[in-house]
Design a protein around this motif. Structure first.
Motif, PDB file in Angstrom:
ATOM      1  N   ASN A 102      -7.019   1.672 -12.555  1.00 31.16           N
ATOM      2  CA  ASN A 102      -6.770   2.554 -11.437  1.00 31.16           C
ATOM      3  C   ASN A 102      -7.566   3.813 -11.645  1.00 31.16           C
ATOM      4  O   ASN A 102      -7.420   4.465 -12.656  1.00 31.16           O
ATOM      5  CB  ASN A 102      -5.276   2.866 -11.389  1.00 31.16           C
ATOM      6  N   THR A 142       0.832  -1.202   0.000  1.00 29.76           N
ATOM      7  CA  THR A 142       0.000   0.000   0.000  1.00 29.76           C
ATOM      8  C   THR A 142       0.868   1.254   0.000  1.00 29.76           C
ATOM      9  O   THR A 142       0.637   2.191  -0.778  1.00 29.76           O
ATOM     10  CB  THR A 142      -0.943   0.011   1.222  1.00 29.76           C
ATOM     11  N   ASP A 143       1.878   1.285   0.855  1.00 29.13           N
ATOM     12  CA  ASP A 143       2.788   2.434   0.923  1.00 29.13           C
ATOM     13  C   ASP A 143       3.520   2.637  -0.400  1.00 29.13           C
ATOM     14  O   ASP A 143       3.694   3.766  -0.860  1.00 29.13           O
ATOM     15  CB  ASP A 143       3.800   2.259   2.056  1.00 29.13           C
ATOM     16  N   TRP A 201       2.218   6.608  -6.852  1.00 31.95           N
ATOM     17  CA  TRP A 201       1.116   7.443  -7.328  1.00 31.95           C
ATOM     18  C   TRP A 201       1.478   8.922  -7.215  1.00 31.95           C
ATOM     19  O   TRP A 201       1.254   9.706  -8.136  1.00 31.95           O
ATOM     20  CB  TRP A 201      -0.147   7.119  -6.550  1.00 31.95           C
ATOM     21  N   LYS A 202       2.047   9.309  -6.077  1.00 37.27           N
ATOM     22  CA  LYS A 202       2.465  10.694  -5.880  1.00 37.27           C
ATOM     23  C   LYS A 202       3.567  11.068  -6.872  1.00 37.27           C
ATOM     24  O   LYS A 202       3.583  12.171  -7.412  1.00 37.27           O
ATOM     25  CB  LYS A 202       2.941  10.924  -4.454  1.00 37.27           C
ATOM     26  N   ILE A 249       2.516   1.736  -3.451  1.00 36.34           N
ATOM     27  CA  ILE A 249       1.572   2.235  -4.451  1.00 36.34           C
ATOM     28  C   ILE A 249       1.310   3.722  -4.233  1.00 36.34           C
ATOM     29  O   ILE A 249       1.303   4.511  -5.186  1.00 36.34           O
ATOM     30  CB  ILE A 249       0.248   1.439  -4.418  1.00 36.34           C
ATOM     31  N   ARG A 250       1.125   4.138  -2.996  1.00 29.17           N
ATOM     32  CA  ARG A 250       0.900   5.567  -2.701  1.00 29.17           C
ATOM     33  C   ARG A 250       2.109   6.409  -3.105  1.00 29.17           C
ATOM     34  O   ARG A 250       1.958   7.488  -3.680  1.00 29.17           O
ATOM     35  CB  ARG A 250       0.589   5.762  -1.223  1.00 29.17           C
ATOM     36  N   LYS A 251       3.309   5.921  -2.788  1.00 24.23           N
ATOM     37  CA  LYS A 251       4.538   6.640  -3.139  1.00 24.23           C
ATOM     38  C   LYS A 251       4.656   6.790  -4.656  1.00 24.23           C
ATOM     39  O   LYS A 251       4.943   7.880  -5.166  1.00 24.23           O
ATOM     40  CB  LYS A 251       5.756   5.896  -2.582  1.00 24.23           C
ATOM     41  N   LYS A 264      -5.154  12.624  -5.504  1.00 22.31           N
ATOM     42  CA  LYS A 264      -5.979  11.908  -4.535  1.00 22.31           C
ATOM     43  C   LYS A 264      -5.351  10.544  -4.254  1.00 22.31           C
ATOM     44  O   LYS A 264      -4.382  10.152  -4.884  1.00 22.31           O
ATOM     45  CB  LYS A 264      -7.388  11.728  -5.096  1.00 22.31           C
ATOM     46  N   LYS A 265      -5.945   9.816  -3.325  1.00 21.12           N
ATOM     47  CA  LYS A 265      -5.451   8.467  -3.048  1.00 21.12           C
ATOM     48  C   LYS A 265      -5.764   7.551  -4.224  1.00 21.12           C
ATOM     49  O   LYS A 265      -6.864   7.616  -4.784  1.00 21.12           O
ATOM     50  CB  LYS A 265      -6.099   7.910  -1.782  1.00 21.12           C
ATOM     51  N   PRO A 266      -4.826   6.696  -4.585  1.00 24.06           N
ATOM     52  CA  PRO A 266      -5.082   5.776  -5.700  1.00 24.06           C
ATOM     53  C   PRO A 266      -6.035   4.655  -5.289  1.00 24.06           C
ATOM     54  O   PRO A 266      -6.133   4.290  -4.125  1.00 24.06           O
ATOM     55  CB  PRO A 266      -3.700   5.208  -6.012  1.00 24.06           C
ATOM     56  N   SER A 267      -6.727   4.122  -6.264  1.00 21.06           N
ATOM     57  CA  SER A 267      -7.602   2.978  -6.058  1.00 21.06           C
ATOM     58  C   SER A 267      -7.048   1.850  -6.913  1.00 21.06           C
ATOM     59  O   SER A 267      -7.120   1.902  -8.142  1.00 21.06           O
ATOM     60  CB  SER A 267      -9.018   3.337  -6.475  1.00 21.06           C
TER      61      SER A 267
END
Length: 101
Positions: A99, A10-11, A17-18, A13-15, A24-27
């Motif tokens: 996504n 999860t971390d 994505w940014k 993917i968020r990194k 926004k938060k990725p899905s």
């Protein structure tokens, strides 16, 4: 299959994505197919906490795959793609459906 909590994935993917400009938060949904010896689900009664025996390798595969996938799109919407690694000892397979930012 079962839904599990993988905080490091999860971390990551968020990194990523940014890094690709996501606001926004990725899905993201990842369907991982791993051999039985590649994970241990007996860490909590609900079986959502999972220990991956080759977590570092799996994170590397996911990072490489997601970078390649997301670098090819500027629309923020991504097609279904599949990653299959035969180079890894644990034969990880990951599918990364669309996504939606």
């Amino acid at each position: 299959g079962r839904v599990v909590d993988l905080p490091k994935v999860t971390d990551l993917i968020r990194k990523l994505w940014k890094a690709f400009g996501g606001k926004k938060k990725p899905s993201v949904i990842l369907a991982l197919t791993l051999p039985n010896e590649a994970f241990d689900i007996n860490l909590s009664p609900d079986k959502q906490t999972v220990l991956l025996t080759h977590e570092k390798d799996l994170l590397g595969l996911i990072e490489e795959f997601v970078k390649n996938l997301w670098s090819g799109s500027s629309s923020g919407v991504f097609a279904v793609s599949q990653l299959t690694s035969t180079a890894s000892q644990d034969n990880n397979s990951a599918t990364a459906p669309g996504n939606n930012p």
